[in-house]
Motif scaffolding. Structure first.
Motif, PDB file in Angstrom:
ATOM      1  N   LEU A  38       0.821  -1.217   0.000  1.00  0.00           N
ATOM      2  CA  LEU A  38       0.000   0.000   0.000  1.00  0.00           C
ATOM      3  C   LEU A  38       0.854   1.265   0.000  1.00  0.00           C
ATOM      4  O   LEU A  38       0.410   2.314  -0.471  1.00  0.00           O
ATOM      5  N   LEU A  47      -4.923   3.164  -7.074  1.00  0.00           N
ATOM      6  CA  LEU A  47      -6.083   3.439  -6.207  1.00  0.00           C
ATOM      7  C   LEU A  47      -6.634   4.834  -6.462  1.00  0.00           C
ATOM      8  O   LEU A  47      -7.862   5.030  -6.540  1.00  0.00           O
ATOM      9  N   LEU A  72      -8.724  -2.995  -2.534  1.00  0.00           N
ATOM     10  CA  LEU A  72      -7.856  -3.262  -1.380  1.00  0.00           C
ATOM     11  C   LEU A  72      -8.011  -4.706  -0.908  1.00  0.00           C
ATOM     12  O   LEU A  72      -7.023  -5.373  -0.579  1.00  0.00           O
TER      13      LEU A  72
END
Length: 222
Positions: A38, A47, A72
């Motif tokens: 992430l 994202l 996610l």
């Protein structure tokens, strides 16, 4: 409170406990690996692009938030799948028949740490094809409930002694960017980071999942 453990060579009846410790230890790295992914710019860009594209086309917060949430979840599931695949391969290869892989081969061995009749840690070593002057430390793991007792240090030193006694010049090992505790342990024991390289999987290369080679070089007078 004093803690007492003993190190000994692997016996066939230890197999189930060893596989359990390995599986649990590798599974622990899923959350940290997910967080590492992430933090990478390519992940954040994807994202953000998905969120902005859906926000522009739908004129609603709900759809882009839902889409990012699902993305996610998909990324985390992919991480779980990668670790599970590695665990499955390992259990089918060297950990399927530990005696055959480590105890019956030249310059190889497998040890367990035992405490109160329970296997609480493991470590192994075997020749490294890429570094012929060294033995490779592998399968180092200690149950979470038994960490901080010096077990990992004792296991590592056992490998170092075994390697030195057989006339090799060094111990090498490989660990990943997310295994911070392991890196600190090895550096504390005198290992030096000698190489950095991306994991071979395509997805791992995209998200900069780096592997490290560490080396413990023995002095000539040792």
């Amino acid at each position: 409170m004093a803690t007492s453990f003993q190190l000994r060579k692997f016996r066939d009846e230890d197999s189930e406990a060893v596989q359990e410790i390995f599986t649990d230890g590798m599974s622990e790295h899923v959350p940290s690996s997910f967080m590492h992914i992430l933090k990478q710019p390519p992940t954040q860009m994807v994202l953000m692009c998905v969120f902005c594209a859906l926000m522009t086309s739908s004129k609603s917060f709900l759809l882009p938030i839902l889409a990012v949430t699902l993305l996610l979840a998909a990324i985390r599931q992919l991480v779980v799948h990668m670790f599970k695949a590695y665990i499955d391969v390992s259990l089918k290869k060297d950990l399927h028949n530990i005696s055959e892989t480590y105890l019956k081969q030249k310059d190889s061995c497998f040890w367990v740490a035992e405490m109160d009749g329970r296997i609480v840690g493991t470590v192994a070593c075997l020749p490294n094809e890429n570094v012929p002057e060294a033995l490779e430390l592998k399968r180092m793991s200690v149950r979470r409930s038994h960490r901080g007792m010096g077990i990992a240090k004792a296991l590592c030193r056992t490998v170092a002694d075994f390697t030195r006694d057989r006339g090799f010049a060094a111990v090498v090992l490989y660990t990943s960017v997310v295994q911070k505790e392991a890196q600190h342990l090895y550096e504390h024991l005198g290992y030096e980071k000698t190489k950095e390289f991306a994991a071979p999987e395509f997805f791992a290369k995209i998200v900069n999942f780096t592997l490290f080679e560490y080396r413990l070089q023995f002095k000539k007078e040792d």
